[in-house]
Every structure is written in C-alpha cells, then in structure tokens.
Design a protein around this motif. Structure first.
Motif, PDB file in Angstrom:
ATOM      1  N   GLN A  47       2.418 -10.548  -4.857  1.00 19.93           N
ATOM      2  CA  GLN A  47       1.236  -8.836  -4.679  1.00 19.93           C
ATOM      3  C   GLN A  47       0.133 -10.070  -4.730  1.00 19.93           C
ATOM      4  O   GLN A  47      -0.669  -9.322  -4.388  1.00 19.93           O
ATOM      5  CB  GLN A  47       1.521  -8.995  -6.260  1.00 19.93           C
ATOM      6  CG  GLN A  47       0.597  -7.986  -6.243  1.00 19.93           C
ATOM      7  CD  GLN A  47       1.937  -7.046  -7.517  1.00 19.93           C
ATOM      8  OE1 GLN A  47       2.021  -7.394  -8.701  1.00 19.93           O
ATOM      9  NE2 GLN A  47       1.259  -5.921  -8.240  1.00 19.93           N
ATOM     10  N   ALA A  50      -0.725 -10.731  -1.019  1.00 26.99           N
ATOM     11  CA  ALA A  50      -0.994 -10.009   0.041  1.00 26.99           C
ATOM     12  C   ALA A  50      -2.146  -8.358  -0.715  1.00 26.99           C
ATOM     13  O   ALA A  50      -3.151  -8.268  -0.267  1.00 26.99           O
ATOM     14  CB  ALA A  50       0.453  -8.679  -1.167  1.00 26.99           C
ATOM     15  N   GLN A  51      -2.612  -8.200  -1.905  1.00 28.77           N
ATOM     16  CA  GLN A  51      -3.671  -7.899  -2.504  1.00 28.77           C
ATOM     17  C   GLN A  51      -5.557  -9.025  -1.535  1.00 28.77           C
ATOM     18  O   GLN A  51      -5.849  -8.148  -1.427  1.00 28.77           O
ATOM     19  CB  GLN A  51      -3.670  -8.165  -3.837  1.00 28.77           C
ATOM     20  CG  GLN A  51      -2.918  -6.916  -4.623  1.00 28.77           C
ATOM     21  CD  GLN A  51      -2.879  -6.336  -6.123  1.00 28.77           C
ATOM     22  OE1 GLN A  51      -3.654  -8.080  -6.465  1.00 28.77           O
ATOM     23  NE2 GLN A  51      -2.171  -5.415  -6.854  1.00 28.77           N
ATOM     24  N   LEU A  53      -5.648 -11.166   0.882  1.00 26.43           N
ATOM     25  CA  LEU A  53      -5.907 -10.538   2.281  1.00 26.43           C
ATOM     26  C   LEU A  53      -6.308 -10.059   2.854  1.00 26.43           C
ATOM     27  O   LEU A  53      -6.532  -9.479   3.254  1.00 26.43           O
ATOM     28  CB  LEU A  53      -4.378 -11.343   3.045  1.00 26.43           C
ATOM     29  CG  LEU A  53      -3.799 -12.353   3.055  1.00 26.43           C
ATOM     30  CD1 LEU A  53      -1.683 -12.513   3.630  1.00 26.43           C
ATOM     31  CD2 LEU A  53      -4.751 -13.583   3.464  1.00 26.43           C
ATOM     32  N   THR A  54      -5.519  -8.500   1.486  1.00 26.64           N
ATOM     33  CA  THR A  54      -5.780  -6.639   2.123  1.00 26.64           C
ATOM     34  C   THR A  54      -7.532  -6.619   1.972  1.00 26.64           C
ATOM     35  O   THR A  54      -7.554  -6.304   3.043  1.00 26.64           O
ATOM     36  CB  THR A  54      -4.666  -5.988   1.334  1.00 26.64           C
ATOM     37  OG1 THR A  54      -3.509  -6.196   1.626  1.00 26.64           O
ATOM     38  CG2 THR A  54      -5.421  -4.451   1.998  1.00 26.64           C
ATOM     39  N   ALA A  55      -7.672  -6.851   0.591  1.00 28.06           N
ATOM     40  CA  ALA A  55      -9.316  -6.892   0.486  1.00 28.06           C
ATOM     41  C   ALA A  55     -10.260  -7.967   1.265  1.00 28.06           C
ATOM     42  O   ALA A  55     -10.877  -7.485   2.241  1.00 28.06           O
ATOM     43  CB  ALA A  55      -9.214  -7.337  -0.956  1.00 28.06           C
ATOM     44  N   GLY A  57      -9.581  -7.510   4.664  1.00 25.59           N
ATOM     45  CA  GLY A  57      -9.615  -6.769   5.778  1.00 25.59           C
ATOM     46  C   GLY A  57      -8.584  -7.672   6.667  1.00 25.59           C
ATOM     47  O   GLY A  57      -8.302  -7.486   8.124  1.00 25.59           O
ATOM     48  N   GLU A  59      -4.818  -8.370   8.526  1.00 28.00           N
ATOM     49  CA  GLU A  59      -3.373  -7.302   8.426  1.00 28.00           C
ATOM     50  C   GLU A  59      -3.143  -8.112   9.306  1.00 28.00           C
ATOM     51  O   GLU A  59      -2.439  -9.253  10.159  1.00 28.00           O
ATOM     52  CB  GLU A  59      -4.123  -5.976   9.460  1.00 28.00           C
ATOM     53  CG  GLU A  59      -4.722  -4.893   9.117  1.00 28.00           C
ATOM     54  CD  GLU A  59      -5.627  -4.480  10.138  1.00 28.00           C
ATOM     55  OE1 GLU A  59      -4.759  -4.215  10.995  1.00 28.00           O
ATOM     56  OE2 GLU A  59      -6.399  -3.110   9.584  1.00 28.00           O
ATOM     57  N   PHE A  60      -1.125  -7.227   9.109  1.00 31.32           N
ATOM     58  CA  PHE A  60      -0.290  -8.864   9.531  1.00 31.32           C
ATOM     59  C   PHE A  60       0.321  -7.432   9.899  1.00 31.32           C
ATOM     60  O   PHE A  60       0.372  -6.062  10.645  1.00 31.32           O
ATOM     61  CB  PHE A  60       0.761  -8.471   8.354  1.00 31.32           C
ATOM     62  CG  PHE A  60      -0.037  -9.402   7.393  1.00 31.32           C
ATOM     63  CD1 PHE A  60       0.575 -11.092   7.260  1.00 31.32           C
ATOM     64  CD2 PHE A  60      -0.057  -9.031   6.223  1.00 31.32           C
ATOM     65  CE1 PHE A  60       0.651 -11.010   6.453  1.00 31.32           C
ATOM     66  CE2 PHE A  60      -0.177  -9.443   4.860  1.00 31.32           C
ATOM     67  CZ  PHE A  60       0.032 -11.516   5.237  1.00 31.32           C
TER      68      PHE A  60
END
Length: 90
Positions: A47, A50-51, A53-55, A57, A59-60
């Motif tokens: 978790q 993932a947070q 990497l999202t923060a 920017g 993307e998968f």
C-alpha cells in the motif's frame, strides 16, 4: 519502508530487482519480519509503495492483447448451442 514501525530495521529491508521482463522491471521489497507479522507488513508495504508511486506520478502500464476470431468451419454449431446441455441442443 524504513519509516514503518511494524518492520524491524535490523537487518534493514531490501529492495531488489530479481527480473526484467517484456513489460518492465520486477521489483521486490523484502522486509525481515517474524512469521506472524509477515502478511500485515507485506500488505502495508504494498500500500505504501503504491501510494508513493502514485504521488510521484508513476503509472503502471497494463498489457493489452488483440484477439482475432476466425469464422467457424462449415457445419460447426453456433457457440450459443455448443454450451447448452446435450438434451437441449437442436
């Protein structure tokens, strides 16, 4: 990972790249924890990763495939008939 209080820091957690693949790098986070703590720490790390990497920017990419269907051979029943029980087929 080092900020997570549920994971001991001795030995320190490791992040490794065990494989490279067709679609990118495979990364693994390896915290050293006791067996009962393994799943909670693993899910917490996933978790957090993932947070982060999202923060950032990041993307998968999701692999996509194109599927082409060929016409059925003459005499082949339609798919809707082939999934019916034998006693209900025409």
């Amino acid at each position: 990972m080092t900020a997570d209080p549920s994971a001991p820091q001795t030995p320190p957690p490791a992040v490794v790249i065990p494989n490279t693949g067709e679609h990118g790098l495979e990364m693994q986070a390896r915290p050293f924890v006791s067996y009962p703590d393994y799943d909670p720490v693993r899910f917490s790390f996933r978790q957090q990763i993932a947070q982060a990497l999202t923060a950032a920017g990041i993307e998968f990419a999701v692999p996509q495939r194109d599927v082409s269907l060929s016409p059925a051979a003459p005499g082949t029943p339609p798919a809707s008939e082939s999934i019916l029980p034998i006693d209900q087929r025409s």
